[in-house]
Design a protein around this motif. Sequence first.
Motif, mmCIF file in Angstrom:
data_model
loop_
_atom_site.group_PDB
_atom_site.id
_atom_site.type_symbol
_atom_site.label_atom_id
_atom_site.label_comp_id
_atom_site.label_asym_id
_atom_site.label_seq_id
_atom_site.Cartn_x
_atom_site.Cartn_y
_atom_site.Cartn_z
ATOM 1 N N LYS A 181 96.547 27.255 52.645
ATOM 2 C CA LYS A 181 95.160 26.984 53.009
ATOM 3 C C LYS A 181 94.270 27.753 52.038
ATOM 4 O O LYS A 181 94.479 28.942 51.801
ATOM 5 N N VAL A 182 93.284 27.081 51.486
ATOM 6 C CA VAL A 182 92.420 27.671 50.462
ATOM 7 C C VAL A 182 91.028 27.919 51.029
ATOM 8 O O VAL A 182 90.381 27.000 51.536
ATOM 9 N N ASN A 183 90.566 29.168 50.936
ATOM 10 C CA ASN A 183 89.205 29.518 51.353
ATOM 11 C C ASN A 183 88.390 29.834 50.117
ATOM 12 O O ASN A 183 88.683 30.787 49.387
ATOM 13 N N TYR A 184 87.372 29.026 49.870
ATOM 14 C CA TYR A 184 86.478 29.229 48.736
ATOM 15 C C TYR A 184 85.089 28.719 49.115
ATOM 16 O O TYR A 184 84.935 27.556 49.495
ATOM 17 N N PRO A 185 84.055 29.554 49.057
ATOM 18 C CA PRO A 185 82.729 29.150 49.549
ATOM 19 C C PRO A 185 82.017 28.133 48.680
ATOM 20 O O PRO A 185 80.981 27.589 49.086
ATOM 21 N N GLY A 186 82.551 27.852 47.496
ATOM 22 C CA GLY A 186 81.907 26.914 46.595
ATOM 23 C C GLY A 186 82.298 25.469 46.809
ATOM 24 O O GLY A 186 81.954 24.606 45.988
ATOM 25 N N PHE A 187 83.009 25.171 47.918
ATOM 26 C CA PHE A 187 83.355 23.793 48.266
ATOM 27 C C PHE A 187 82.323 23.225 49.235
ATOM 28 O O PHE A 187 81.863 23.934 50.140
ATOM 29 N N GLU A 188 82.003 21.971 49.093
ATOM 30 C CA GLU A 188 81.013 21.355 49.980
ATOM 31 C C GLU A 188 81.496 21.268 51.423
ATOM 32 O O GLU A 188 80.677 21.167 52.337
ATOM 33 N N ASP A 189 82.815 21.296 51.641
ATOM 34 C CA ASP A 189 83.331 21.268 53.014
ATOM 35 C C ASP A 189 83.545 22.666 53.595
ATOM 36 O O ASP A 189 84.047 22.816 54.707
ATOM 37 N N SER A 190 83.144 23.700 52.853
ATOM 38 C CA SER A 190 83.243 25.069 53.357
ATOM 39 C C SER A 190 82.106 25.347 54.341
ATOM 40 O O SER A 190 80.974 24.902 54.128
ATOM 41 N N PRO A 191 82.365 26.102 55.413
ATOM 42 C CA PRO A 191 81.275 26.476 56.330
ATOM 43 C C PRO A 191 80.228 27.350 55.659
ATOM 44 O O PRO A 191 79.132 27.521 56.199
ATOM 45 N N TYR A 202 71.435 29.853 48.074
ATOM 46 C CA TYR A 202 71.130 31.160 47.485
ATOM 47 C C TYR A 202 71.888 31.456 46.189
ATOM 48 O O TYR A 202 71.433 32.249 45.370
ATOM 49 N N LEU A 203 73.060 30.820 46.009
ATOM 50 C CA LEU A 203 73.874 31.090 44.826
ATOM 51 C C LEU A 203 73.959 29.892 43.896
ATOM 52 O O LEU A 203 74.760 29.881 42.970
ATOM 53 N N GLY A 204 73.145 28.869 44.182
ATOM 54 C CA GLY A 204 73.167 27.680 43.346
ATOM 55 C C GLY A 204 74.498 26.956 43.369
ATOM 56 O O GLY A 204 74.857 26.263 42.407
ATOM 57 N N GLY A 205 75.247 27.112 44.465
ATOM 58 C CA GLY A 205 76.549 26.466 44.588
ATOM 59 C C GLY A 205 77.673 27.182 43.878
ATOM 60 O O GLY A 205 78.826 26.719 43.896
ATOM 61 N N LYS A 206 77.364 28.317 43.260
ATOM 62 C CA LYS A 206 78.395 29.085 42.555
ATOM 63 C C LYS A 206 79.051 30.052 43.555
ATOM 64 O O LYS A 206 78.441 31.034 43.966
ATOM 65 N N GLY A 207 80.287 29.764 43.906
ATOM 66 C CA GLY A 207 80.954 30.495 44.983
ATOM 67 C C GLY A 207 81.617 31.793 44.588
ATOM 68 O O GLY A 207 82.401 32.338 45.366
ATOM 69 N N GLY A 208 81.335 32.298 43.396
ATOM 70 C CA GLY A 208 81.954 33.543 42.965
ATOM 71 C C GLY A 208 83.355 33.302 42.427
ATOM 72 O O GLY A 208 83.778 32.164 42.199
ATOM 73 N N ASN A 209 84.087 34.390 42.216
ATOM 74 C CA ASN A 209 85.423 34.266 41.613
ATOM 75 C C ASN A 209 86.548 34.627 42.569
ATOM 76 O O ASN A 209 87.709 34.701 42.167
ATOM 77 N N LEU A 210 86.230 34.869 43.861
ATOM 78 C CA LEU A 210 87.274 35.227 44.821
ATOM 79 C C LEU A 210 87.755 34.003 45.591
ATOM 80 O O LEU A 210 86.942 33.175 46.030
ATOM 81 N N ILE A 211 89.044 33.913 45.748
ATOM 82 C CA ILE A 211 89.688 32.875 46.557
ATOM 83 C C ILE A 211 90.631 33.588 47.510
ATOM 84 O O ILE A 211 91.295 34.561 47.122
ATOM 85 N N VAL A 212 90.705 33.128 48.754
ATOM 86 C CA VAL A 212 91.689 33.672 49.692
ATOM 87 C C VAL A 212 92.662 32.562 50.063
ATOM 88 O O VAL A 212 92.249 31.491 50.536
ATOM 89 N N LEU A 213 93.947 32.822 49.824
ATOM 90 C CA LEU A 213 95.009 31.858 50.119
ATOM 91 C C LEU A 213 95.756 32.302 51.372
ATOM 92 O O LEU A 213 96.105 33.477 51.499
ATOM 93 N N SER A 214 95.991 31.388 52.279
ATOM 94 C CA SER A 214 96.755 31.672 53.495
ATOM 95 C C SER A 214 98.077 30.912 53.436
ATOM 96 O O SER A 214 98.087 29.678 53.283
ATOM 97 N N PHE A 215 99.170 31.664 53.581
ATOM 98 C CA PHE A 215 100.507 31.092 53.504
ATOM 99 C C PHE A 215 101.119 30.973 54.897
ATOM 100 O O PHE A 215 100.495 31.326 55.906
ATOM 101 N N LYS A 216 102.339 30.496 54.946
ATOM 102 C CA LYS A 216 103.042 30.312 56.215
ATOM 103 C C LYS A 216 103.205 31.630 56.942
ATOM 104 O O LYS A 216 103.000 31.730 58.155
ATOM 105 N N ASP A 217 103.571 32.688 56.203
ATOM 106 C CA ASP A 217 103.806 33.996 56.802
ATOM 107 C C ASP A 217 103.782 35.054 55.702
ATOM 108 O O ASP A 217 103.578 34.743 54.519
ATOM 109 N N LYS A 218 103.998 36.298 56.092
ATOM 110 C CA LYS A 218 103.961 37.415 55.154
ATOM 111 C C LYS A 218 105.037 37.287 54.082
ATOM 112 O O LYS A 218 104.783 37.542 52.896
ATOM 113 N N GLU A 219 106.232 36.889 54.475
ATOM 114 C CA GLU A 219 107.334 36.762 53.520
ATOM 115 C C GLU A 219 107.005 35.745 52.438
ATOM 116 O O GLU A 219 107.256 35.970 51.246
#
Length: 396
Positions: A289-299, A307-324
């Motif tokens: 699962k990809v979390n990035y604020p620069g997507f139009e479907d992002s909350p 406020y940022l002109g659609g530029k979501g910065g350079n951070l992405i958070v990825l969510s995997f199945k589990d820690k392993e």
Amino acid sequence: MHIETFLVNRAVEGPSLQTAYFYTEPEKLEQIFKGKAPGFFYSRVANPTVAALEEKIARLEGGIMATATSSGMAALTLTFMAFAQPGAEFLVCAGLFGGTLNLLRSLAKTCGLTYKLLPSPDPGLIEKHLTPRTRLVFVESIGNPTLKVPDFAGLASLLKAHRIPLVVDNTVAPLLVKPLSLGANIVIHSLSKYISGQGTVIGGCIVDGGNFEWDERFQNLYPLVREAGPLAFSAYVKKELATDIGMCLSPFAAWQVLIGSETLALRMERMVENARELARYLKSFAAIKVNYPGFEDSPEWQNCHKYLGGKGGNLIVLSFKDKETAFNFIKKLNIARLATNIGDVRTLVCHLDSTIYQKIPPDEKKILNITDSQVRVSVGIENIEDLKEDFVKSIK
């Protein structure tokens, strides 16, 4: 021409001027100590190289005055200490850096203040938690790592009506947004990250907008209003805290940040462009699962666009199945490096729960939505096709 004059006035890159300075007239030094004449005498108090950096960061943010500090955490500490008094309460919003929460817990134990961690920087939610004891509201311009983007204008309007300062950590979004122009009162940066960009220096900075009227509720600042007016906050931080506690930035570190800052605009443009492209590419993989604020479907898109002109910065958070699965992904990477820094020219990844948020209590992790399956990606300036290849190889 004296060699000192030549170095200062003719060098393409200004020198790092160190430590102590001498005078031939004691009357001149006396006036400097009294604050009645400009000048430098000892770098813990003031330094020309550090002052050049402070002026540059103040201009960058559109502020009136800046105070450079020994680290980003020092900048946070000095800011919070300026508002720390028995019974004071801080409202801090989700998406906060783990070190900020650790600091707040320590200050709560020693300074008689309390803080409330809210799940969102939404103005409506914040309004419900304002009390006569509230002394500041603290948000990040792009939450690290929840990637929430505040409604700056809404927050500023709300807090101005209640006469409460808005403090913004803008470390993640220099040049993308200028919170002071949107009504914020104080802006903080960790200079170790985007502004220097190399991962080779530690530093911080506090920028004062000079746009808040300090009154009797602010016990540390109000006594300085007669002398400093709207800059009472900066006067207190510089004279009463940074100088005496010694949280000053070294001249050499300031010089390194000044050099790094020259390429900030180019680096930010490339990092944001790479992050958007990499995030879009990774969305095609069902395993993450990809979390990035620069997507139009992002909350966060509405505020990101506004406020940022659609530029979501350079951070992405990825969510995997589990820690392993998250750990295995990190182990397979070759170009991206496992490190806790962000804003570097290199792409860096970090497993949040086992590192930066390891000491955060479970109830606060729940508010922050931190899980053991998440990996934060700070996208660098590498060739985007190389990054895609590195990531897809590690996902499969």
